[in-house]
Design an enzyme around this catalytic site. Sequence first.
Site, PDB file in Angstrom:
ATOM      1  N   ALA A  39      62.350   6.050 119.153  1.00 40.98           N
ATOM      2  CA  ALA A  39      61.935   6.612 120.439  1.00 40.98           C
ATOM      3  C   ALA A  39      62.633   5.983 121.628  1.00 40.98           C
ATOM      4  O   ALA A  39      62.844   6.638 122.653  1.00 40.98           O
ATOM      5  CB  ALA A  39      60.420   6.480 120.594  1.00 40.98           C
ATOM      6  N   CYS A  75      72.640  -4.551 117.962  1.00 39.79           N
ATOM      7  CA  CYS A  75      72.126  -5.281 116.805  1.00 39.79           C
ATOM      8  C   CYS A  75      73.069  -6.384 116.335  1.00 39.79           C
ATOM      9  O   CYS A  75      72.667  -7.258 115.581  1.00 39.79           O
ATOM     10  CB  CYS A  75      71.868  -4.305 115.652  1.00 39.79           C
ATOM     11  SG  CYS A  75      70.574  -3.116 116.021  1.00 39.79           S
TER      12      CYS A  75
END
Length: 389
Positions: A201, A322
Amino acid sequence: MSFLYFDNNATSRMDDEVLQAMLPYLQETYGNASSVQHKLGRAANTAIERARIDLADRLGSTPKEIYFTSGATESISTVLKGIAQAYNRKGKHIITCKTEHKAVLATCESLGKQGYEITYLDVDAQGNIDLEDLRKAIRADSILVSLMSANNETGVLHPIEKIANICQEKDVLFFCDATQHVGKLPIDLQEVAIDILCLSAHKFHGPKGIGALFIRRKSKPIQIPSLVTGGNQEHGLRGGTYAVPQIVGMGEAVKRFEFHSQIETIRDYFESELQQHIEEATVHARGTLRIPNTSNVLIKHVRSTELMTKVPEMALSSGSACVSGSRDPSHVLKAMGMDDEDVFCSSRFSFSKYTTNDDIDLAIQQIKRAVTQIREASPIWQMYKEGLI
């Protein structure tokens, strides 16, 4: 000076309306959605199912095909490890690509150590796979093809409809990481035969810590064992207390999907202005289809780490969030054939509906000033200009 935020592929600003939709489930309707014996629990449960319906409607699926997770990384681990476990009697061969997100590559590496065979498809200089390579890679013992829709570093779009058709022909499951696609471009799962899809989201102005898996309902059900065991939440796929506010927030963000043509216009304006004002600036993958908000640029002999230090009031990225702490060069750009020096001098700018032309103008001024300062102090740049390297 206002802060310039160009790191929307890492995370996006949450919409005000999303926050307002979430607040009641933090302070008033705070019941556990599994506690349906009382009205606060039932209200929370109703809100979850409403969000499930909203997400299904926007994806072109049914609510029963939607499973909530903490985000794409968990979804990827669930799918890759689960499929490997459930289908190992058919085979132990998985196909993916060298430019996939690290969540896919790290999980595949782990499975490789457990005896699974992983085929990593190559990409060309634009970041595209060869569909014939994919077709040839699929074997009788292949159990899964795992290919993303939109690359998180370059924005390059894979032809997911054609990939899905090949997987159907070859009778192998197709798992698509659509984390950077959903909310930026339309997708209709009634039209595209993807078997499994994941999303997060916070990539489309929703809250962090919530995502979803789409698992297609077929005559022969897809078997994915639970990664997180516990209660019977999500039909046993993922145990644990529901994060009701986050799920509600994702549902609200989904309803607010708008595919803004001005985002692509702003990206193109940024690229044009950058190349006009910065010597030796090149846009990666400019010659192929990309999601409309992403620009990955090489500024020759200006390392992205140096550039970021010189523009402290600007958020950009040297690659995936990441792996931003890693000193290794981007595996995505390396797979596209670039040398280490050019990779280290590449930066990702990712825009949103909140980005304006004024933001771009101010950014170009700051980048130009920073690049000039870095290059004036760089003997390597001087040698490059004199043709010595």
